[in-house]
Design an enzyme around this catalytic site. Structure first.
Site, mmCIF file in Angstrom:
data_model
loop_
_atom_site.group_PDB
_atom_site.id
_atom_site.type_symbol
_atom_site.label_atom_id
_atom_site.label_comp_id
_atom_site.label_asym_id
_atom_site.label_seq_id
_atom_site.Cartn_x
_atom_site.Cartn_y
_atom_site.Cartn_z
ATOM 1 N N HIS A 188 0.847 -1.197 0.000
ATOM 2 C CA HIS A 188 0.000 0.000 0.000
ATOM 3 C C HIS A 188 0.887 1.253 0.000
ATOM 4 O O HIS A 188 2.047 1.188 0.422
ATOM 5 C CB HIS A 188 -0.836 0.059 1.288
ATOM 6 C CG HIS A 188 -1.934 -0.950 1.361
ATOM 7 N ND1 HIS A 188 -2.027 -1.867 2.389
ATOM 8 C CD2 HIS A 188 -2.997 -1.173 0.564
ATOM 9 C CE1 HIS A 188 -3.109 -2.604 2.211
ATOM 10 N NE2 HIS A 188 -3.720 -2.210 1.115
ATOM 11 N N CYS B 158 -1.819 -0.048 10.002
ATOM 12 C CA CYS B 158 -2.924 -0.948 9.631
ATOM 13 C C CYS B 158 -3.735 -1.434 10.821
ATOM 14 O O CYS B 158 -4.867 -1.848 10.667
ATOM 15 C CB CYS B 158 -2.407 -2.220 8.961
ATOM 16 S SG CYS B 158 -0.964 -2.022 7.991
#
Ligand code: CIR
Length: 257
Positions: free
Chosen positions: A165, A252
């Site tokens: 990401h 995350c």
């Protein structure tokens, strides 16, 4: 960034079945749970009230709650994850989010967005176009953010080895300062920003989180840690070994607001 609250979800018994490209072997659940508890304690000692959601064995990656939503300036956008195995995580977290954000917005098909591709940096939001977040999803998100006065720009992160990401390679450190991996710093899109380039070999540490004036960083990356301290920012190192095995990082593990 200033946060009063966060949502987090400890890993469940199926954690080792999560998606990964890391090649670091299977995670140890009991170690992961201890690391999660230390992470939550670090948020709490930074002044964040953490709501812990129950582990959800249906979704091996469900501890990575950040990917399910984007929260900014009172807006909640429920994501449409790019990985099919993670799609159900959004409905699973929705009731908990609606307790705080009763009217969330949604990313609609064919758009996909993973929250890990979204980096808020003051009044600006960087949106990564990745294997998980497509351009359509990025455009929808940008339009929603603009309703809250947030500008945004897209960063194409496809093809960067080891970067799942956008936020695997960037962290906002306040003002105009960004921690960036060397690969990301060489991509267009960061003119006008001051880059703290993560020392080669310590790229994993780029996924740091600025919380109420302190920076949570992955433990074991001394040169990056020293560089952040040199900016005058207190650093909280946290062992992330088991989450790294599943391509996950510090950001995350919580949804902060
Ligand atoms: C996945 O591949 O989706 C998970 N194993 C890791 C997600 C990490 N999330 C993040 O960087 N925001």
């Amino acid at each position: 960034m200033s946060f009063a609250r966060a949502l987090a979800r400890p890993p469940g018994r199926t954690f080792a079945d999560g998606l990964t490209t890391a090649g670091l072997g299977p995670p140890d659940l009991s170690v992961a749970l201890a690391q999660h508890a230390a992470y939550v304690a670090a948020l709490e000692s930074s002044g964040v009230e953490v709501t812990l959601l129950p582990p959800d064995d249906r979704f091996p990656d469900s501890t990575f709650v950040e990917d399910t939503a984007v929260l900014a300036r009172g807006l909640a956008v429920l994501c449409r994850p790019g990985a099919p195995s993670r799609a159900g995580e959004v409905e699973a977290i929705r009731p908990a989010l609606e307790a705080w954000f009763p009217s969330p917005a949604f990313i609609e098909a064919p758009g996909t967005v993973d929250g890990g591709d979204v980096c808020e940096a003051g009044d600006h939001v960087f949106i990564g176009v990745s294997d998980r977040t497509n351009e359509e999803g990025a455009r929808q998100l940008a339009a929603l953010l603009s309703t809250r006065g947030l500008g945004s720009s897209f960063v194409d992160v496809r093809g960067i080895p080891g970067l799942l990401h956008l936020k695997s390679g960037i962290a906002w450190l306040g003002g105009q300062t960004l921690a960036l991996t060397g690969e990301l710093a060489s991509r267009p899109g960061f003119d006008g920003w001051t880059a703290l380039v993560v020392p080669p070999g310590e790229e994993y540490a780029a996924n740091a989180v600025l919380v109420n004036g302190r920076v949570l960083v992955a433990a074991g990356f001394p040169r990056f840690e020293a560089a952040v301290r040199a900016l005058g920012l207190p650093v909280v190192p946290l062992d992330m070994s088991e989450y790294r095995k599943l391509d996950g990082g510090l950001s995350c593990l919580s949804l902060r607001f």
